[in-house]
Structure formats: C-alpha cells, structure tokens
Write an enzyme that holds these catalytic residues in place. Structure first.
Site, mmCIF file in Angstrom:
data_model
loop_
_atom_site.group_PDB
_atom_site.id
_atom_site.type_symbol
_atom_site.label_atom_id
_atom_site.label_comp_id
_atom_site.label_asym_id
_atom_site.label_seq_id
_atom_site.Cartn_x
_atom_site.Cartn_y
_atom_site.Cartn_z
ATOM 1 N N CYS A 11 -8.005 2.089 0.248
ATOM 2 C CA CYS A 11 -7.062 0.977 0.422
ATOM 3 C C CYS A 11 -7.781 -0.374 0.333
ATOM 4 O O CYS A 11 -8.288 -0.722 -0.715
ATOM 5 C CB CYS A 11 -6.285 1.140 1.721
ATOM 6 S SG CYS A 11 -4.760 0.147 1.769
ATOM 7 N N HIS A 40 -3.562 6.174 1.126
ATOM 8 C CA HIS A 40 -4.119 6.788 2.330
ATOM 9 C C HIS A 40 -3.828 8.285 2.361
ATOM 10 O O HIS A 40 -2.959 8.749 3.090
ATOM 11 C CB HIS A 40 -3.512 6.138 3.566
ATOM 12 C CG HIS A 40 -3.964 4.730 3.807
ATOM 13 N ND1 HIS A 40 -5.153 4.421 4.429
ATOM 14 C CD2 HIS A 40 -3.372 3.547 3.496
ATOM 15 C CE1 HIS A 40 -5.279 3.105 4.512
ATOM 16 N NE2 HIS A 40 -4.223 2.560 3.956
ATOM 17 N N GLU A 68 -5.438 10.281 3.909
ATOM 18 C CA GLU A 68 -5.849 10.772 5.235
ATOM 19 C C GLU A 68 -4.771 10.617 6.303
ATOM 20 O O GLU A 68 -4.922 11.145 7.410
ATOM 21 C CB GLU A 68 -7.124 10.033 5.687
ATOM 22 C CG GLU A 68 -6.918 8.644 6.245
ATOM 23 C CD GLU A 68 -6.754 7.562 5.192
ATOM 24 O OE1 GLU A 68 -6.666 6.375 5.570
ATOM 25 O OE2 GLU A 68 -6.700 7.891 3.986
#
Length: 309
Positions: A142, A234, A236
């Site tokens: 990001c 993202h 994650e």
C-alpha cells in the site's frame, strides 16, 4: 511454515489458537534446517494487529522462519506500548550489518502527506537503499508500495476523488511465479485515498505491472530485476478489518462510504483469503530458492570481519 517467535510474543498465543505453527527459540535451535531470515518494517499504527495479519500469512509451509520486527527511530508510535516496541522491535542501527532473505514494508496512514513531509522519510529512504544490497526480495504494501515506487523509480502518487475502499477484482496481466496456483482473476482489499501515476508507470521500463483491476489501475508491480514487489492493496487484511476501519472513520466524523463488494446483506464475504495465503507462500518459496548460498556466504564474511575486529 513454523515461525520462530519469543515464547511471550503476544501474537504467538493468537496463532496457536488458530492452529498456525509458531515455535519458540529452544525448539527452533534443534531443527536441522536452514531458516529463512525475514524482516518486517511495521509502519502501521496498531502494530500488534499487523503482526498477526502478516505472521498468519507466512506460516503455511514446512520451512522455518526467523522473524525480526523493525521500527523507525525517527517516529514515536502512539498506538502501541513502548514496552512492546522495546522488547520485540529493533532499530535500523541494530540490523544495518545483517542480511535478510526477505523484507516486508507495510503501509502507513500518511498517504495524504507528501513523501518528504513524513517525519521518518529520511530513515525510510536509508532502509530502502540498504535493502537493495542486504535483502534478497522486498514486498512493499500500500503506502509502502507508493513510497518504494517513488523512491526507486520516480513514480508520483495522485489523489483519488474519493477513498478507494473495498474488495476489488484484479486480473493477471503477466504470468509469474508469484501467481502459481492463482485463478486468472482474484480479489484484493484496498483502502487508500491515493493511487500512482499510471502514465509514469507505463513509461518506466524498469518496472512491470503484473496485475491490474478492471479500471486499468495497477494492483501488483514488479521491478525489472524482480527484487522489489509492490502490492497496492492489503492481502493481509482480516475478514473484518475494513468494517473496523469503516466504523472508525465514522466515529471520527468522516463520510466514508461502505466498503465496496464487501457485504452480502449484513454478512461480510471474504473473497481474498485463499489467494493471500497462496501469494505469500509463492513469495517465500521463491525467496528460499534464490537465497541459500549467496546470503550464507555474505553472513560468513560478516562473521569473519566481526571476529577479526
């Protein structure tokens, strides 16, 4: 992949509840395998959440990983206790003479500032420059991806008319080892107010866009030498991370719209989990194949210099 963590590291108990492998130092030292040495530069405010998110993704392979966490010394973290940072995090001066197989540079909530206005920009530049000679492969996430593209390749970031917020479908543009096992299309969470200058990306021969969304916005960018990977979103994120952010924005008086493609009725649907695990599994496997000997030799030379001194 068994992750090597201190026995009292907070994320360890969370991962064990989820049946994710995390071993302590005593057990790790008796395993007769070469561990991957991984460094995570955690620039997110809630560092413990980010630790759990990333450790969850790098844990699904039979190899052992030694993980170090890095903080910037030029910024005072306000959302994580000083005790946690002092106990589990290193500063750049402590690892500058160390080599790592992989480095992850997280995002940070500073994207509406110019890069040079970020209080730790000079330190981040030093870390990114060091990573080119001391790390086999770097994943930028990001804002970390925007920062890396700006520093290494002169790619500017541009403001969006409104926040890009939700789960967006991406299309593979170039078949690469990172996409082993991927479907032709996959989903990735996004939460940002800025994008990158796509025209500059197209005109920069030293980078390649390997995945885009349906609006031709870059999703994953790869450097020509494949050393640096830039994830604009993202992978994650937990299932409920965007919901928490949405509620937090409204508590602050912001008019953030509901995350796109996220709710089915009132229920959150996770479209990205499988590809997230697969991406990081592919990355770590790739790093392991590339680094056993050169990095070992570098470490041996460093150890010899230390013994001589």
């Amino acid at each position: 992949m068994p992750i090597r963590l201190d026995v009292d590291f907070p994320a360890k108990s969370v991962l064990e509840i989820e049946d994710i492998f995390a071993i302590d130092n005593t057990r790790a030292e008796h395993q007769d395998i070469r561990p991957l040495k991984l460094l995570i530069l955690n620039l997110m405010p809630n560092k413990i959440d980010t630790e759990i998110h990333l450790l969850r993704l790098i844990s699904q392979s039979p190899l052992q990983i030694d993980v170090d966490f890095l903080k910037v010394a030029s910024h005072d973290a306000k959302n994580t206790s000083k005790n946690h940072l002092d106990k589990f995090y290193l500063e750049f001066s402590q690892i500058v003479d160390t080599c790592y197989d992989g480095l992850i540079i997280t995002g940070a909530p500073v994207e509406q500032l110019a890069f040079t206005e970020v209080d730790y920009w000079a330190e981040l530049v030093e870390i990114m420059e060091w990573s080119q000679r001391a790390v086999t492969s770097v994943v930028h996430i990001c804002w970390g991806a925007q920062a890396g593209l700006y520093y290494h390749f002169g790619i500017d970031k541009l403001p969006f008319p409104e926040k890009m917020f939700g789960i967006y479908q991406q299309k593979i543009e170039y078949q690469h080892r990172l996409f082993r096992g991927f479907d032709d299309r996959f989903w990735m969470p996004q939460s940002r107010y800025t994008g990158i200058n796509e025209e500059q990306v197209r005109n920069q021969p030293k980078i390649k866009v390997i995945a885009k969304d349906d609006h031709a916005r870059s999703a994953i960018v790869l450097s020509e030498d494949e050393h640096d990977i830039f994830l604009m979103g993202h992978f994650e994120y937990d299932t409920d991370t965007l919901e928490k952010e949405y509620l937090r924005d409204h508590e602050r008086g912001l008019t953030t719209a509901q995350p796109e493609n996220y709710y089915e009725g009132e229920k959150i649907t996770n479209y990205w989990r499988a590809h997230a695990h697969l991406f990081y599994h592919n990355w770590l496997n790739d790093v392991y194949q590339m680094t056993p000997y050169p990095l070992t030799e570098i470490r041996q030379r460093q150890q010899k210099r230390k013994l001589k001194s």
